[in-house]
Write an enzyme that holds these catalytic residues in place. Structure first.
Site, PDB file in Angstrom:
ATOM      1  N   GLY A  13      -3.963 -16.592   0.659  1.00  0.00           N
ATOM      2  CA  GLY A  13      -4.944 -17.735   0.391  1.00  0.00           C
ATOM      3  C   GLY A  13      -5.545 -17.312  -0.926  1.00  0.00           C
ATOM      4  CB  VAL A  18      -3.703 -13.079   6.805  1.00  0.00           C
ATOM      5  CG1 VAL A  18      -4.244 -12.963   8.195  1.00  0.00           C
ATOM      6  CG2 VAL A  18      -5.055 -13.761   6.264  1.00  0.00           C
ATOM      7  CG  ASP A 125     -10.977 -24.200   2.841  1.00  0.00           C
ATOM      8  OD1 ASP A 125     -10.233 -25.244   2.298  1.00  0.00           O
ATOM      9  OD2 ASP A 125     -10.512 -23.172   2.578  1.00  0.00           O
TER      10      ASP A 125
END
Length: 321
Positions: A13, A18, A125
């Site tokens: 992101g 991740v 978000d």
């Protein structure tokens, strides 16, 4: 970090990557988020927006932050591991989800949102990529853009992926509220029914055009603040369009589902139901016994006037950006 063995990257992101990893001591599978920017002090770490918000939140529909690690000026967040996100579930799917599945997921997400808003935060978000799924559970993730309700404006302009961005954010309102999460929830709910985004704009101007083409251009009586924002703040002329009834775009949804999505995607933020109000909408009638009573809640009149359902050709789903 020596206690963890990285297996594979599962996402990237704006703020970090991740990885799926295993705790060598316990054998537990976890998700580790490695942030891109450097952190030189521990105080910097614990004051990041994501840590400050998640430290205050414990809820079955919010992804659990298990540990925060600072190593060589790099910050790592260790989360519980979830199998996939909602976008991954939708993108390669050949068959539509059942309304029962959609009701179950939306009910869980709204419970998580109600908790977040009650804790004094809004997410900002919300999108399919930030809704993580494992078996029958769905959890809200990525609080990197979360804000406290009493934060001082002006707020950041860029909030959420464009397709789920509320009109007040697109029109650069200096202030907005948890109602932006409710708009995103309406767009996500429609996408679950059709497997394609409801407002797939290719730019901010095109996003406004797509919204007007679906729900119609707002009038002064419908949303005076928005009309003023468009003309005064960004000198933007709203495209004049009548819109269509959502049942024409989401033909498999029940009348109650259409009604809830219509309420959530209201131009005026003050007319969108709160998360707690949405949970008590007739669409979730079969789930009512699972909602804690709220003495402050008053049921809204959900009988919206019928609109003519015009036909609209659906283009193939566009590539994500």
């Amino acid at each position: 970090m020596e206690r963890y063995k990285a297996i594979n990257e599962v996402g990237e992101g704006t703020f970090g990557t991740v990885w799926r990893a295993i705790n060598k001591q316990t054998g537990e599978t976890v998700a580790i988020k490695k942030l891109k920017r450097e952190y030189h002090t521990w105080e910097e770490c614990i004051n990041t927006r994501e840590v400050k918000s998640l430290r205050r939140m414990t809820h079955p529909n919010i992804v659990k932050l298990k540990e925060v690690i600072k190593e060589n000026n790099t910050l790592y967040f260790v989360f519980e591991y979830m199998e996939c996100n909602l976008y991954q579930l939708m993108k390669d799917r050949a068959r539509l989800f059942s309304e029962a599945e959609i009701r179950n997921w939306c009910f869980q997400v709204l419970k998580g949102l109600a908790y977040i808003h009650q804790q004094g935060y809004f997410h900002r978000d919300l999108k399919p990529e930030n809704l993580l799924v494992s078996k029958d559970a769905i959890k809200i993730a990525d609080f990197g853009l979360a804000r406290e309700n009493d934060s001082q404006p002006p707020f950041t302009e860029y909030v959420s992926t464009r397709w789920y961005r509320a009109p007040e954010v697109l029109l650069k309102s200096p202030t907005y509220s948890s109602a932006v999460d409710m708009w995103a929830m309406g767009a996500i709910m429609a996408e679950l029914f059709t497997l394609r985004p409801l407002f797939p704009g290719s730019s901010e101007a095109d996003e406004m055009y797509k919204i007007c083409s679906v729900i119609g251009t707002p009038t002064e009586s419908e949303w005076a603040d928005g009309v003023k924002l468009a003309s005064v703040i960004i000198n933007y002329e709203l495209p004049q369009m009548k819109g269509v009834h959502l049942s024409a775009l989401v033909p498999t949804a029940s009348e109650e589902a259409i009604n809830l999505m219509t309420l959530l995607c209201s131009w005026d933020p003050s007319k969108r139901p709160t998360a707690l109000e949405a949970l008590q909408h007739p669409f979730f009638r079969s789930c009512f016994h699972k909602i804690p009573p709220s003495p402050r809640f008053k049921t809204k009149n959900c009988n919206l006037p019928k609109m003519a359902a015009g036909k609209q050709e659906h283009p193939p789903p566009p590539a994500r950006i």
